[in-house]
Write an enzyme that holds these catalytic residues in place. Structure first.
Site, short mmCIF file in Angstrom:
data_model
loop_
_atom_site.label_atom_id
_atom_site.label_comp_id
_atom_site.label_asym_id
_atom_site.label_seq_id
_atom_site.Cartn_x
_atom_site.Cartn_y
_atom_site.Cartn_z
N SER A 191 0.80 -1.08 0.12
CA SER A 191 0.11 -0.01 0.09
C SER A 191 0.84 1.34 0.13
CB SER A 191 -0.93 0.17 1.19
OG SER A 191 -2.00 0.90 1.06
N GLU A 308 -8.80 -5.44 -4.90
CA GLU A 308 -8.39 -4.32 -3.77
C GLU A 308 -9.41 -3.69 -3.44
OE1 GLU A 308 -5.23 -3.68 -3.11
OE2 GLU A 308 -3.76 -4.43 -4.69
N HIS A 424 -7.59 -5.56 -0.62
CA HIS A 424 -6.50 -4.90 -0.15
C HIS A 424 -5.89 -5.14 1.38
CE1 HIS A 424 -3.67 -1.47 -0.50
NE2 HIS A 424 -4.03 -0.82 0.76
#
Length: 515
Positions: A191, A308, A424
């Site tokens: 991330s 995600e 995610h």
């Protein structure tokens, strides 16, 4: 647990031992300061080298994470947070020439939360392979990314990224004491941590400090990867600062307790204004740097999870969501189209047609909005990054999609989300052992994935090539072929992942290029 002593440049450290999932001994050193505490007059400024200490420093407990608000909306951490952890399977004997590859982990959290806490990023999976693992804290939020225009004040921005540079310098000085090879360092992160890995490739400050990169679910070209310059002005208004001059604003902000200044967003890495006063972390637009070839050309793995956008379906995110469908919010800001303009509406209509067809968009259509969020906030930027690097770098670039949907998918498990695919941060549970990790049978899909995932990442750290792997070859991307590896219940090598969606966005991009 055995107590062990290691001598580094700054002084002696007392660590301890634990075992990996194979039962092998790991040497663990926690809470090592890699820079001077960034407090008082050092708040918001570039990190300074760590001070030496006398005697033996206890390195058996986590160091402070940066002051922030976590996913449970709890305030944790401290302004004094520049600590790192080191885990090694073997301490070096005297005069040894056998040094192990080093992997330095950069945590995510949107530049506003997270830490290297061993309860979240345990080494027990990765240390089954012969590597040395370093996990770091860095300054977050305003403490890490405040910027001022006045160059004389030495707050140009990117202090959090410069913390990571300082940690990499610490590795160069000290990692041989833990059996690590300073000439074989891989930076990897997820991330915001993945975006920072990519930014390190573009930063003149990082030259020679690392040799490979793995960017998971983040790139310098994602729409959220950069913040705005002179963020101090915005913060001053929020905090009702009576001053407008940069120097007075800085004095005001440095006088406040840390909890007053670090719970405000947006902030993040910025393109610094040219200055001869101190080195800049990022000096030009990331895409321009890539296309000009002005970056550190090292072997790179870059990729994403299959869905995600599940991250945006957590209860906290859904609670804040507007009930009104606004597809213009998915028009990339770098197109510089005013909301409500003809161009912005045209792109929004194209998005509606492509993702919804003849259906009326509904915010409760969680599956389709999850895919739009996947593409807008993650996949499109990662896709463009990989394509662009393939034009200007002769080093191998490997693209992957992580699609395992099982018990170690952290976000889905934490938020109890039923959407299909890997969300995610769902990949993190297969690299790091956490407090939530259950006992895993060796023949379970979870343990099989852990073994595969760890092998791919550590193979790459050792040689710059994730191969060999069982029954399949992971080919690097070329200018003509977007090769990728799907990391699912089985490993599948293929080309052009999610091609229809990326073709749509390529066509949108082409319309924005002046004829």
């Amino acid at each position: 647990m055995e107590k062990v002593i290691v001598q580094i440049e700054e002084g002696a450290l007392k660590g301890t031992t634990r075992t990996d999932i194979n039962g092998r001994t790991i040497y663990s050193f926690l809470g090592i300061p890699y820079a001077k505490p960034p407090v008082g007059e050092l708040r918001f400024k570039a990190p300074q080298p760590p001070e030496k200490w006398i005697g033996v420093r206890n390195a058996t407990a986590n160091g402070n994470g940066c002051y922030s608000r976590n996913m449970l909306n709890m305030i944790t951490g401290s302004e004094d947070c520049l600590f790192l952890n080191v885990f090694t399977p073997e301490l070096p004997a005297e005069n040894t020439n056998s040094l192990k590859p080093v992997m330095l982990w950069i945590h995510g959290g949107g530049y506003t939360s997270g830490s290297s806490d061993i309860k979240v990023y345990g080494p027990d999976f990765l240390l089954t392979e012969d590597i040395v693992l370093v996990t770091i804290n860095y300054r977050l939020g305003v403490l890490g990314f405040l910027s001022l225009d006045d160059q004389e004040l030495s707050v140009p921005g990117n202090a959090g990224c410069k913390d990571i540079i300082m940690a990499l310098k610490w590795v160069q000085r000290n990692i041989t004491s833990f059996g690590g090879d300073p000439n074989n360092v891989t930076v990897f992160g997820e991330s915001a941590g993945g975006a920072v890995v990519h930014l390190l490739m573009l930063s003149p400050m990082a030259e020679g400090l690392f040799h490979k990169g793995i960017a998971q679910s983040g790139s310098a070209l994602n729409v959220w990867s950069l913040g705005k310059s002179n963020s101090a002005k915005q913060l001053a208004e929020i905090l009702q600062c009576p001053h407008t001059d940069d120097k007075d604003i800085l004095n005001f902000l440095q006088s406040l307790p840390d909890h007053s200044v670090n719970l405000v967003r947006p902030v993040g890495p910025i393109i610094e204004k040219a200055s001869g006063k101190e080195p800049a972390f990022l000096t030009e637009n990331p895409l321009e740097l890539i296309l000009k070839g002005k970056y550190h050309k090292v072997p790179l793995i870059m990729g994403y999870t299959s869905n995600e956008g599940i991250f945006f379906e957590t209860p906290e995110k859904r609670k804040k969501r507007s009930k009104v469908v606004d597809l213009e919010r998915y028009v990339p800001h770098f197109y510089e189209l005013a909301k409500g303009s003809e161009g912005s509406k045209e792109i929004a209509n194209s998005i509606q047609t492509f993702y919804f067809g003849d259906d009326v968009p509904d915010v409760e259509d969680r599956e389709r909005f999850s895919i739009i969020n996947t593409d807008t906030y993650f996949l499109r930027g990662i896709y463009t990054s990989v394509r662009s690097h393939s034009i200007t770098s002769k080093q191998p670039i490997y693209l992957y999609r992580f699609s395992v949907d099982a018990r170690l998918n952290l976000i889905k498990k934490f938020a109890n989300i039923s959407l299909k695919g890997a969300g995610h941060a769902d990949d993190l549970g297969y690299l790091f052992k956490t407090l939530m990790t259950p006992n895993l049978p060796e023949d379970s899909v979870e343990m099989i994935t852990v073994r595969r995932f760890v092998k791919l990442w550590t193979n790459f750290a050792k040689t710059g090539d994730p191969n060999p792997i069982e029954g399949v070859t992971w080919n690097p991307v070329t200018m003509r072929e977007l090769n990728f590896l799907d990391i699912g219940p089985e490993l599948v090598s293929d080309v052009n992942p999610d091609n229809d969606r990326m073709t749509f966005w390529n066509n949108v991009e082409m319309k924005m290029i002046p004829s």
